[in-house]
Each structure stands twice: as structure tokens, then as C-alpha cells.
Write an enzyme that holds these catalytic residues in place. Structure first.
Site, mmCIF file in Angstrom:
data_model
loop_
_atom_site.group_PDB
_atom_site.id
_atom_site.type_symbol
_atom_site.label_atom_id
_atom_site.label_comp_id
_atom_site.label_asym_id
_atom_site.label_seq_id
_atom_site.Cartn_x
_atom_site.Cartn_y
_atom_site.Cartn_z
ATOM 1 N N GLN B 251 0.825 -1.203 0.000
ATOM 2 C CA GLN B 251 0.000 0.000 0.000
ATOM 3 C C GLN B 251 0.862 1.257 0.000
ATOM 4 O O GLN B 251 0.350 2.355 -0.118
ATOM 5 C CB GLN B 251 -0.916 0.013 1.237
ATOM 6 N N ARG B 401 -8.750 -1.452 8.076
ATOM 7 C CA ARG B 401 -9.663 -0.424 7.551
ATOM 8 C C ARG B 401 -10.004 0.619 8.601
ATOM 9 O O ARG B 401 -11.172 0.882 8.880
ATOM 10 C CB ARG B 401 -10.927 -1.095 7.020
ATOM 11 N N CYS B 402 -8.985 1.154 9.236
ATOM 12 C CA CYS B 402 -9.249 2.210 10.213
ATOM 13 C C CYS B 402 -8.004 3.051 10.356
ATOM 14 O O CYS B 402 -6.908 2.618 10.034
ATOM 15 C CB CYS B 402 -9.676 1.604 11.543
ATOM 16 N N GLU B 771 -12.972 4.343 5.732
ATOM 17 C CA GLU B 771 -12.899 3.560 6.952
ATOM 18 C C GLU B 771 -13.941 3.924 8.001
ATOM 19 O O GLU B 771 -14.182 3.148 8.925
ATOM 20 C CB GLU B 771 -11.492 3.715 7.538
#
Ligand code: FES
Ligand code: FES
Lengths: 167, 816
Positions: B251, B401-402, B771
Site C-alpha cells: 500500500q 480499515r481504520c 474507513e
């Protein structure tokens, strides 16, 4: 001790010599270079590897290549001509039924059989119908919409609006 | 040990007739400034990247094959804590196709047997003497095919001397606990760091004097992102020109290039000799931020043998060894008045980091953004402290996802707020309305030092309540309770903190957390734009094009977006923590504005007027008072190559590195309605309404898709997912057979909507959204379930809340 097998993939006949233990998904991806079929797990849980074998959706990681001897397979690469989208592919595009795209070929292959056997499914039937396919990105709402969209198009009906519906 | 439930139990046949799904007016929120042809912000443009994914022509890591490529497989430890007595590779080397077996001792010769983590801790690449967690990499087998590598792996014999591990984080600091990190000189315990924020003295005083104090312990379980694509790489080192191309699932390709140079610079792989390419990524969610040992081993092997080496982990390896998320044990307390005013909060965190602190957090924030734990409420007294410990579990943790531990913070504040409401018997919606920060109080200074940029929390919750018919549901609940049925309504009104971040506070390994965009417009008016971020499904190829289209007026269709190649893209810190729109999206807008400035000069020259006499609307300049005198952006760009003013640089391109002045603070109001079957504990989510405020919306279709996906990833830890270990450190659910990623059956039909308060400091007023739903959904679900069970005195349930846990709680209280 390799074994020679013959099979048809996306309408093309192949004869290949394979190890008996070779998984069908590896035959497809490595020997035939059809990399649209994906691998997401090692326990037959995710469905990313779903293809059609004689029209039935199967998880190609769960089948040995030798078991496909004499059968006819269809993968994501075979569902439409390059650069064109069939109704299911278009349903996914119009309804944002994919994010990373990794589960998408498996979803489309599964949905292909689903619509062939039940051309006009309810939302509940679609959810159960794709419950062998995991998607980590989309939350499934739009995959369901995509399949409903394809179902309508294939029956010559007007599909529901593809604009996002907000409350 | 909690028992995992069977999937199919968890959904009762839907009975929507019981619930009045009212036809709330569908609102058109978005005013588009540009035409559909241009498709700037606000258009639900269909995604540009979809074509290749839909046709099986994506370009994921495992699709890459290079001539002469070798395959790598990894021998992993069956034990959580053991000495390696011997590694016997003889049999493995005899397996046909096996080329080499690499151990820690081999890497040690080159100083490549360890690496730094993003938190400046250290991590073994391969062990030289001790394994620290089950599934840890022990040796690597290199072979000419995938199957031969696996055969070789099975033939490696490792002798271990098993030691008693530390598994329970609560026992890690016991005086008799073995000290795990003996590799760290002088280390005498398993403590990693202590961190605190707020004012302890003032907080203790308010608590001592408050009328009402509530307290709950909560565990935010260890979970795994489990993106459907696992991690992998092809390391391709060319001896002739001493150059490494690293194709990998990352990423953050630029940061990884720097890390590779830091780890392997001493063997000649300096940064200009390394190119990192991140191809199409099959989901990331934070799991593809860290550097895993497999990547480094593949590089080392390719470096030594001069051939490309492919490593693709399988799902079980991914679940068992790659970075986990969460695993925070939290004690949350709230003090308030009897009539519902929140006065103070206090939080104590025990963070289980496993064998090493391999979190992906900004350097200054070992506890991430946990100090956002004061939430959406207007009070100024708080204190939080956190301690992290080592255990014999895999290292982490990443975000799932945060944004850096926001989910843990939101769960704590939203659960304890409900607990407070329950204590004083006040409606939890009304209690929230009473305590919200008011919209006129933004920018709002939080007691832990954050400056919330904007929000309208009252409007968000009001909208969610209207959509769901909140008071109607409360009446229905009374009636159902009379019938002995369990129905619950849960609210979560959260504030996120994303878009890291301003360079004065945010860096990773010293590199400031800016991000970048470079736009080049070709003579015919079509453009390519490159970014330091990397999409993993978020749709950057479309949304970035729309941002540029919005500012420049070049149709988004004609703007090609590229990311993920460190040789071509400008440096950036990558995509995670909802930072792409707040940072790289902002960079795109600013770079495009620079181009508008240049365009104005060229237009003035072409139209023979002064710059002030020109009016701009995206796509063209007109002369004030003479609207027939027009130059389109395409004509202007053409002139930049063919007829530019003397003294001006030719060409039409701009680059911007955007250093955000502040973070952005998306928020949301979520309401979940559940019914629970008393006899089985099965939970049925009847409604879930999510009202998000992510500021200005670039592409409503994509934003909604992100919200749907995030909600399902919020549902997952609330009801299904948890990595479980036994006392010996064996993982109990390390495959997708028993680690329950929600399917379309478990996932309800989400209802989503928005209120919009633009971020005042962001060039396009956007805040980021990918998110928020993962952060906000778990407490909404937990609060709904606890609300359903509250008539029996139940005040808290630990997530994942399974039917078994519910049944047991009811059974223990003699209800069933
Ligand atoms: S790869 Fe076949 S089911 Fe997951
Ligand atoms: S779109 Fe990413 S897994 Fe389904």
C-alpha cells in the site's frame, strides 16, 4: 507420472500433460495463462477461483486437473469478447459491484450459473446463491444490485436505476 | 474459550413487515459544478479501472511470471516459543526442483536476518536460534516450481526445544513471566511503551466528585484484515546492473523502497538501485502496509542467485502470520451528572503487540490516534493511558480499515456513553444530543489536543433517527418486550480522525506524511497524473481524475491516473488510514490550480487581454464582457507546446507535495436495530442506517460503495471475527473455514446517507470515507444487542457477540 488430459477451455481444445496432483486452478492459471481466475484461500472457502465446468459453477481449487479430463470449462476470459461486457459484467460496472476486483471473476462465474438456473432471482436468493463467494471490499449490497441488473437486462426488462440511492 | 458459531444460525428469516421501512425522501445532496462530459466532483462516474477487472485482465502479483523465475515457500514454526536445536535441510535439497534452502544463519552472514519495524522495533527475518510465535518463518525453500517448493518445505526437518510461552497479555508483566525479548540488551520485562494524554489530576478529581460514574472492561479482539488476495512478491535482482525491481503487494511503495534501502543498503542495494512496483492490489485494509519477512527473504535470495523469486503466501499463512489488528484491552469510565451531562472520561489500555511492535502508526503516536477517545461530546476533562506488552503471538498491529487505533477509541467511548445512559435511565439518543459538540463550536479543541475541523453531529443523528423512525421503534420495542421478545436499538455517533498528516507531528521512520500528485497534460489536452498513493480497490483511477477534472475542466475520461511505480510516481507515503483524498487528493487539486494559473497567462496572451480581464470556469477562459471570446483548456494546452508566450516555460505540467495543515474529522451517526432469538441467541439485524459526514463528495457511487464495504467490515468484528489462541499459543481458527469473514448472508442490506460539512482546510472540502463505517459500526451493533438484553441487567457484551455468548448470558441469568 504425468497424465495426459484433454479439455476445452473457453471453446478452445487443449491437450496437456499434468501431474495427477495438479489443482485445476493451477492448470488454468499457470499452464494456460488464464490469470483472471484467482486464488484467495486454501480451504475452498472464498470462491475467487470459481469457473464453469459443463455449465456448473465449481471452485477450481477443489478439483484436480485430471478430473477435468474430457470436460468443457469456461473462465472469466471466455464470457465476452475482449473490450466488450456481457450483461453480468455490465451489471457489475454500472452498479459498482466491485472495488479491488479480486473476487469479481469468481462472483461473475457463480452468478452466471445462478441466472442460468434462476433467471429472475429475489435478493434473498441472490444472497444465498453467492454465499460461497467472499468479498472483503463491497459489503455485497452492490453485487446483489449488479446481479439483479443483469437479470433484468437478460430478460429484456428495464433494470433499476444505477444511481446510488441515499436515505 | 469462546465458541465460534455456525454461520447459518445467525440469520433468521427476514420479517420486514414488523418494521416500518418508511419511504424517506431520497435527497439529491450533490450540486455538480461541471457537466457530465467533464465529470468533475459530484458525478457518479462509472469507474475507469473496472474494464480490466471485469474481463479477468487485472494485473495482480500472482499473475506476474518472469523468465527463469524461482518459487519460494516457507517453513513455519509449529510452536509459539521454542529454541531451534537443529534445521536439517538435506532431504529437502534432494527433492527434485529444489534449488536452495535458506535459514537465519545464512542470512546472518549478510546481516539480513533482522529488520526494523515501522515503529523502530526490530523483527527477525529468519530466526537464528529462537522462534517467538506460531507460524513464524523458520526457513525458506527455493525451487523451480510452486509444487517443488512445497515438497521441499515438507522435507525440511526442524528440531525444537519448546518453552512456556506468554500468551495472555494480562500476565505478560507478571514478575515470573519469562522475558521474551532477550535480543534487546538490558530488557528485563515484556513492557514495550507507556503513553498518556489528558490531565490525570483534574480527571481523578472530577470522577471523585461526580454523581454518576460508570465503568466497563472491554476487549477489542485480535482480528485480521484477510483481504481476498493474500500478500506476495516477485523480487527481481539483476546482477549485471546491480538493480532490484521489487513487485509486491504494498500500500506504500515509496516508503517500502526507502525501507529496503535502509535494510539492504549495506550490501549495495541503495535507493537509486531499487524500484518498487505495486501492481493491482486485491484489497489491503492495512495488511499490506508492513514489510513481512517473506518479502525480505525473496529479495535476499534473488540478490544471491540473480534470478527472479516469487513468493505468494497462502491464506492460512496470511491469517496466522501476517499483522493482526486491534487486540486492545480497555477499561473505560465515564463520570457525569444525574441528568445526563458528561463531565469526564478515563481510559486505561493494555495493548498486546505480540512478539514485536510492528504496528503501522505514525512514529510519534505508538498508540495511534487512540486519544480521539473523547468522541463527539462537549467536555474538557479526560485522561488516558496505555501500555503495550510483548507476547508470543504474531506481531502487529495494523489498522483493519481504520485510521490508527480509532476503532478501539470509538468502541470505548460509544459503549461507555450507552452504559452511562443506561445507568441514569436516559434515552441514549437524547443523551447524545444533549452532549454533542455544537456545529458553531468548530473548529473544536479536544481535551487531548486534536482540533476537529467541522461537523454537525445534531443534524447527523437527527437524520438517522428520522430515517429509521426512532421513536416508532422505541414504541415497538415496548410492545415486543411485553410479548417477551428481544429487540434492541443501538446508536453510534462517532468522530474519526484521518488524513495523516501535518508534517509537524506526523512521520513514519522520520519521513513526513505528506502526499503528492504530478499532472502532465499532453499537447492534445489529455493528461496523465501520478500519485504517491496506491489504490487497493478505492477507485483512485476514477476519483483522482474527477478532482483534476473539477479544477481544470479536462474531462475525467481523458485523465489517466497512475500509481504504484516508484520510478515514475512522485514520492508519497501511500494509501491507508483514509489518507488518500485528504493528502494526495488535495495535492491533485493544488497541482491543478497551478495549471489554471499558467493557463490564465497563456489565455491572456492568446486573447490579447490582461489576466484580470478573464473569467474562468472549469474548461475555459472567457473575456469579461465579451463571452464570445473564449479559449478552451484544450486550446490553451496546445498553445503551451506550440505557441507559448516568450519567456514562459513550454509544456503544461505541475507537481505538488501536499502537507496538510490539519487532519480531517469525518463523523457519522449509525443506528442498528436487532432482534434476538432468546432460545438460540441468534441475532438478526433488521435495519442498519448509516449517516456519514465525509465532507464534499467526489463520486457518490464510490463513496457509497466504500460505506457498504466498511459496514460489512464493521459487522465482522462485532459479530464474527476474532483470532483465537490456546494457552500454548496455538491459533485455533487460522483458516477461512473457521475465521468467519461475513458472506452475503450475514451482511444486511445497508441503508446509507449523508450530511455534508466540508472540511474548511482541505482544498476541495473532502474528508475521506473509506474507513468511517468500519470504525462506527461495531459499537452500533454492540449497543443494539446490549439494549435488547438490558431488561435482564446485562450492561456489556464483548465483541464478537456470538449467539453462544448471548445464550450463555441469558442462561446464566436464568432467562433460558
Ligand atoms: S481459492 Fe478456491 S475457494 Fe478459495
Ligand atoms: S471487490 Fe475486493 S474482494 Fe470483492
Amino acid at each position: 507420472m504425468n497424465k495426459e488430459i484433454s479439455l476445452t477451455v473457453n471453446g478452445e481444445a487443449h491437450t496437456v500433460s499434468v501431474e495427477p496432483r495438479l489443482l485445476l486452478v493451477h492448470l488454468i492459471r499457470e499452464n494456460l495463462n488464464l490469470t483472471g481466475t484467482h486464488i484467495g484461500c486454501d480451504t475452498s472457502s472464498c470462491g475467487a477461483c470459481t469457473i464453469l465446468m459443463d455449465g456448473k459453477s465449481v471452485k477450481s481449487c477443489t478439483i484436480l486437473a485430471v478430473q477435468a479430463n474430457g470436460h468443457s470449462l469456461e473462465t472469466i476470459e471466455g464470457v465476452s469478447a475482449e473490450g466488450q461486457l456481457n450483461p453480468l459484467q455490465n451489471g457489475f460496472k454500472q452498479n459498482h459491484g466491485l472495488h479491488c476486483g479480486f473476487c469479481t471473476p469468481g462472483m461473475i462465474m457463480r452468478a452466471t450459473e445462478l441466472l442460468a438456473s434462476n433467471p429472475n432471482p429475489t435478493e434473498e436468493e441472490i444472497r444465498w446463491g453467492i454465499s460461497g463467494n467472499l468479498c472483503r471490499c463491497t459489503g455485497y449490497n452492490n453485487i446483489v444490485k449488479a446481479i439483479l441488473h443483469a437479470s433484468a437486462t437478460m430478460q429484456g426488462l428495464e433494470p433499476a436505476s444505477t444511481e446510488p440511492q441515499f436515505v | 474459550m469462546p465458541v465460534q458459531q455456525c454461520r447459518a444460525w445467525n440469520r433468521l428469516p427476514p420479517n420486514p413487515s414488523l418494521f416500518n421501512i418508511n419511504n424517506y425522501q431520497i435527497t439529491i445532496m450533490i450540486q455538480c459544478k461541471t457537466s457530465k462530459e467533464i465529470s468533475g466532483m459530484g458525478h457518479s462516474m462509472k469507474r475507469k479501472e473496472d474494464g480490466r477487472f471485469l474481463q479477468g485482465k487485472g494485473n495482480y502479483i500472482d499473475d506476474l511470471k518472469l523468465p527463469g523465475m524461482l518459487y519460494m515457500d516457507i517453513v513455519r514454526s509449529p510452536y509459539a516459543y521454542a529454541k531451534i536445536k537443529n534445521i536439517d535441510i538435506e532431504a529437502a535439497l534432494k527433492v527434485p526442483g529444489v534449488a536452495a534452502v535458506v535459514t537465519g544463519k545464512d542470512l546472518e552472514k549478510y546481516g539480513l536476518h533482522w529488520m526494523p519495524t515501522l515503529m523502530s522495533d526490530t523483527q527477525m527475518v529468519l530466526p537464528t536460534d529462537t522462534v517467538m510465535y506460531q507460524a513464524q518463518e523458520v526457513a525458506a525453500v527455493i525451487a523451480t516450481s510452486r509444487y517443488a517448493a512445497r515438497d521441499g518445505r515438507e522435507a525440511v526437518r526442524v528440531e525444537y526445544e519448546v518453552m512456556k510461552p506468554v500468551i495472555d497479555a494480562h500476565k505478560a508483566l507478571d514478575p515470573d513471566a519469562p522475558v521474551l525479548r532477550t535480543d534487546k540488551p538490558g530488557k528485563k520485562d515484556n513492557h514495550i511503551w507507556h503513553w498518556e494524554a489528558g490531565d490525570k489530576e483534574k480527571t481523578d478529581k472530577v470522577f471523585a466528585e461526580a454523581d454518576v460514574v460508570v465503568k466497563e472492561h472491554m476487549h477489542i479482539p485480535r482480528i485480521h484484515v484477510s483481504s481476498i488476495e493474500t500478500c506476495g512478491c516477485v523480487a527481481d535482482y539483476h546482477k549485471v546492473d546491480n538493480h532490484l525491481t521489487m513487485h509486491m503487494t504494498t500500500q506504500a511503495p515509496h516508503a517500502i523502497r526507502t525501507v529496503i534501502a535502509l535494510v539492504a543498503g549495506h550490501v549495495g542495494l541503495t535507493e537509486e538501485k531499487v524500484r518498487v512496483i505495486s501492481p493491482d492490489i486485491g484489497g489491503g485494509f492495512g495488511g499490506k502496509v508492513p514489510v513481512y519477512p517473506g518479502y525480505v527473504i525473496a529479495i535476499a535470495v534473488s540478490f544471491l542467485v540473480g534470478k527472479p523469486v516469487k513468493w505468494i503466501e497462502d491464506r492460512s499463512e496470511n491469517l496466522q502470520a501476517d499483522s493482526f489488528a486491534r487486540d486492545y484491552h480497555i477499561t473505560a469510565e465515564m463520570a457525569g451528572t444525574k441528568d445526563g451531562k458528561i463531565l469526564a472520561t478515563r481510559f486505561k489500555v493494555l495493548a498486546d503487540h505480540g512478539y514485536t511492535d510492528a504496528s503501522a502508526n505514525p512514529s510519534k503516536y505508538p498508540v495511534g490516534m487512540f486519544s480521539i477517545c473523547t468522541g463527539s461530546y462537549d467536555y474538557q476533562t479526560t485522561y488516558m493511558e496505555a501500555d503495550a506488552v510483548y507476547t508470543n503471538k504474531p506481531p502487529g498491529g495494523v489498522a483493519y480499515r481504520c485510521s490508527f487505533r480509532v476503532t478501539e477509541a470509538v468502541h470505548a467511548i460509544e459503549r461507555i456513553t450507552d452504559r452511562f445512559a443506561f445507568e441514569i435511565k436516559k434515552d441514549p439518543a437524547e443523551l447524545r444530543m444533549q452532549n454533542f459538540i455544537k456545529k458553531e463550536d468548530f473548529p473544536w479543541h479536544s481535551p487531548t489536543g486534536w482540533i476537529y475541523d467541522s461537523g454537525d453531529y445534531h443534524a447527523g443523528l437527527q437524520k438517522a433517527m428520522d430515517v429509521v423512525d426512532y421513536y416508532g421503534l422505541r414504541k415497538l420495542q415496548v410492545q415486543k418486550r411485553k410479548e417477551g421478545k428481544l429487540m434492541g436499538i443501538g446508536i453510534s455517533t462517532f468522530t474519526e480522525v484521518v488524513g495523516a498528516g501535518p508534517s509537524k507531528d506526523f512521520d513514519i521512520l522520520g519521513i513526513k506524511m505528506f502526499d503528492s500528485a504530478e499532472i502532465r497534460v499532453h499537447p492534445t489536452g489529455k493528461a496523465i497524473a501520478r500519485f504517491g498513493t496506491k489504490s487497493q480497490g478505492q477507485g483512485h483511477e476514477t476519483t483522482y481524475a474527477q478532482i483534476i477534472a473539477e479544477v481544470l475542466g479536462i474531462p475525467a475520461e481523458n485523465i489517466q491516473v497512475e500509481e504504484g511505480d516508484t520510478d515514475t510516481a512522485p514520492y508519497g507515503l501511500g494509501t491507508y488510514a483514509s489518507r488518500s483524498t485528504p493528502t494526495a487528493g488535495a495535492a491533485a487539486a493544488v497541482a491543478a490550480r497551478k495549471l489554471v494559473d499558467k493557463a490564465r497567462k497563456i489565455a491572456a496572451y492568446l486573447l490579447e487581454v490582461s489576466e484580470e480581464d478573464l473569467d474562468w470556469e472549469p474548461g475555459k477562459f472567457t473575456v469579461k464582457g465579451a463571452p464570445e471570446k473564449v479559449k478552451t483548456i484544450q486550446e490553451i494546452v496546445f498553445a503551451a507546446y506550440t505557441n507559448h508566450p516568450q519567456g514562459m516555460q513550454a509544456g503544461f505540467e505541475a507537481t505538488h507535495y501536499y502537507d496538510p495543515p490539519n487532519l480531517t474529522f469525518p463523523s457519522g451517526a449509525y443506528i442498528c436495530v436487532v432482534e434476538i432469538d432468546k432460545e438460540t441467541g441468534a441475532i438478526d439485524i433488521k435495519r442498519f442506517v448509516a449517516i456519514d459526514d465525509c465532507g464534499h463528495i467526489i463520486n457518490p457511487m464510490i463513496v457509497q460503495g466504500q460505506v457498504h464495504g466498511g459496514l460489512t467490515q464493521g459487522l465482522a468484528p462485532a459479530m464474527y471475527e476474532e483470532l483465537l489462541y490456546d494457552e500454548a499459543g496455538n491459533i485455533l481458527n487460522g483458516t477461512l473455514m473457521d475465521y468467519l469473514v461475513p458472506t452475503a448472508i450475514e451482511s444486511p442490506s445497508w441503508e446509507t446517507g449523508h450530511v455534508v460539512t466540508p472540511s474548511p482546510h482541505h482544498p476541495i472540502g473532502a474528508k475521506g470515507v473509506g474507513e468511517s463505517p468500519t470504525v462506527g459500526a461495531p459499537p452500533a451493533i454492540a449497543n443494539a444487542i446490549v439494549d435488547a438484553l438490558s431488561p435482564y441487567g446485562i450492561t456489556h457484551m464483548e465483541i464478537p457477540i456470538t449467539p453462544f455468548k448471548i445464550w450463555k448470558a441469558l442462561h446464566d441469568r436464568g432467562v433460558v
